[in-house]
Motif scaffolding. Structure first.
Motif, PDB file in Angstrom:
ATOM      1  N   SER A  21     -65.811 -67.113  33.501  1.00 35.35           N
ATOM      2  CA  SER A  21     -64.486 -67.460  32.652  1.00 35.35           C
ATOM      3  C   SER A  21     -63.337 -67.670  33.656  1.00 35.35           C
ATOM      4  O   SER A  21     -63.425 -67.419  34.767  1.00 35.35           O
ATOM      5  N   ALA A  23     -59.265 -67.730  33.362  1.00 34.44           N
ATOM      6  CA  ALA A  23     -58.036 -67.235  32.533  1.00 34.44           C
ATOM      7  C   ALA A  23     -56.683 -67.972  33.184  1.00 34.44           C
ATOM      8  O   ALA A  23     -56.639 -67.816  34.579  1.00 34.44           O
ATOM      9  N   LYS A  73     -56.409 -68.704  23.903  1.00 31.45           N
ATOM     10  CA  LYS A  73     -56.316 -67.625  24.929  1.00 31.45           C
ATOM     11  C   LYS A  73     -56.332 -68.119  26.168  1.00 31.45           C
ATOM     12  O   LYS A  73     -56.255 -67.608  27.256  1.00 31.45           O
ATOM     13  N   ASN A  74     -56.010 -69.422  26.214  1.00 30.40           N
ATOM     14  CA  ASN A  74     -55.960 -70.207  27.783  1.00 30.40           C
ATOM     15  C   ASN A  74     -56.856 -69.697  28.587  1.00 30.40           C
ATOM     16  O   ASN A  74     -56.913 -69.526  29.841  1.00 30.40           O
ATOM     17  N   THR A  75     -58.278 -69.851  27.908  1.00 30.23           N
ATOM     18  CA  THR A  75     -59.294 -69.470  28.847  1.00 30.23           C
ATOM     19  C   THR A  75     -60.480 -70.506  28.845  1.00 30.23           C
ATOM     20  O   THR A  75     -60.630 -71.278  27.720  1.00 30.23           O
TER      21      THR A  75
END
Length: 123
Positions: A21, A23, A73-75
């Motif tokens: 992931s 972020a 979620k800007n992910t």
């Protein structure tokens, strides 16, 4: 300035899976994953457009890795399946400035970089 923070790396046996992931602290344009093994140059792994409708993969990971993103979620994510020992490397998340919507694959095209997360695949 956008900050990128990767997570999800670790040690896994060959044939296993990991999900990385990334972020982002703010909005970005297109995003991508790169990796760098000891003694080697940083290489392109996968990239995705801002909306997520277009993806590109290195031949070495095509069919095994999947890149995706959640803009709410800007992910950014990288699902890695059927891992091989040659996938061992530090994996970096990268992003372009918005409103860049073009999918890019070279290091110099990206504006922001994460600190990297180690992925080790044992045989």
């Amino acid at each position: 300035q956008v900050q990128l923070v990767e997570s999800g790396g670790g040690l896994v046996q060959a044939g296993g899976s990991l999900r990385l992931s990334c972020a982002a602290s703010g909005r970005t344009g297109s995003m991508g994953w790169f990796r760098q093994a000891p003694g080697k140059e940083r290489e392109f792994v996968a990239a995705i457009s801002w909306i997520g409708g277009r993806t590109l993969y290195a031949d070495s990971v095509k069919g095994r890795f999947t890149i995706s993103r959640d803009n709410a979620k800007n992910t950014l994510y990288l699902q890695m399946n059927s891992l091989k020992p040659e996938d061992t490397a530090v994996y970096y998340c990268a992003a372009t400035r918005p409103p860049n919507i073009v999918v890019v694959i070279t290091v110099s095209d990206y504006d922001y970089w994460g600190q990297g997360t180690q992925v080790t695949v044992s045989s």
